[in-house]
Structure formats: C-alpha cells, structure tokens
Motif scaffolding. Sequence first.
Motif: not given
Length: 251
Positions: A60-76
């Motif tokens: 879960a912690s590792s997945a969070k790092q990817i989500r943080m990294q791609l945060n702006n893209l994930l909004r779209t």
Amino acid sequence: MAKQESLIKFRGKVGDLSFSKHRSRGYEVRMKGGVDKARIQSDPNFQRTRENMAEFGSAASSAKQIRMQLNNLLRTFADNTMRNRLTALMHRIQKADSLNARGERIFLDENSIMLKGFEFNQASSLKTLLGPKLDAMYERSFGEAVLTIPQFNPQKDVMLLNGATHMRFTLAAAELSMAEVPPRPVIEVSDYIPLIGVHAEEALAATLTVDATKVVYLVAGISMYQEVNGEYYPLKNNPYNAMTIVEVDIP
C-alpha cells in the motif's frame, strides 16, 4: 451482510453495529466482531496473518508513492477503482521477491516489469480508443522517452464519443522511486487534434536526467475534449479517457 432498507441512512457506529455505504451494494450494516488486535499481534497462531499484514502494508505504501508521483495526471485519467487495483498489483510484485522471507518480501526493481500494462481507468484502454498501436521506448544513454503516434484517420481509427471534437495524447516519463517525496514525472502533451481528417504521424519526447541506477517507467494517455468558441473543455462525463503504463526500463 445485512442491508438497510429504511429511508433513514446511517454511517458510523451505533453500539455493536457498524453502518457504511458500499460503492456498488449500497448501505450496509454489520456486527462488531473479529479477533482482538492485541491477540493478532502476539499470538503464535496468527503468525501468517502478521506476515500478510506487513507485506500488504508495504504494498500500500509503494502504491501510494506512484499515486503521489502521478497525482496531476490521475485527476484526468484515473477511475475510482484505481487505488485498490494498483495496491493489489504492488502486492503481487512484492510476492515475486525470491530473496526475502515471507512477511519481509519487498518491491524489487527487477520485478517492476510487472507494472507494464496497468490501466489507470479500468473502463478504457489505449487500444479501445485508438486502433493503431502506440509505440513507446526509452533510450537510457540519453534519458529520452519517445511516444510514436502513427498516422490515423479519426473517423475510422478512433472511438468517437458524443460531444467530442478533439483529442490529445500525453506522455509521462518517471523514475520509479520509493522516496518520501518521489520526483515529478516529465510530461509532454500533444496539440488538440481534431476528430476529422487524417492526422500525420508524430512523436512526443520527454527527457529525464540520466541515472543509470533507476528504473524508468513510461505512461501514455488519450483524453477527449469539446471545442467551443476556441476553448477546449474536457468531457467531464466521459468515462473513456485512457492512461496505461506502456513501458518499464530496468537498469
């Protein structure tokens, strides 16, 4: 699992009852239960449980790092199942660790190729939206990522959506990092491409600072827009924007 049928909807706890709303099943209620936390943490009979909990927490912690990294893209691009699906994938990658003991397995760079093909929107994909294949590559010696967009005719090769007049392609190149604050990806975006007429082949290029020790992953996305009086508006009610991890380069 009991379901609430009354007009009054509860969330939270009342005595030994816990009320919640599930994404698909609606309002539910369950009895408080389960094994005492202190027992799980100390009882030898729960050794396997503790190992599973430790590894899942790490995933879960590792997945969070990817989500943080791609945060702006994930909004779209991301759907509301992405978070759980990504955590499950990171957990599978952890289980591929053949070096460490059960309960201590970690995300190893050598297994990161398993990230390739992950869809951030489960309802869509690049190949669903665009017939011709997008080619992505990373040239490590130069730190250059390239996404090649082949020639295509939107009227034949693109899934045309109600209200859409234009589309855009996105390329993101990122170093895979489990640091507390992961480095931001380098992002390149195409012009708005009209959904009529043949579009000539083009390439998007994103350049990273070369680091021979880092895994680099490339993400490609397609998003749809409506043009009104020279302004481009994303289709907010559109479930078909797609973003995929298209390449993973391991040192």
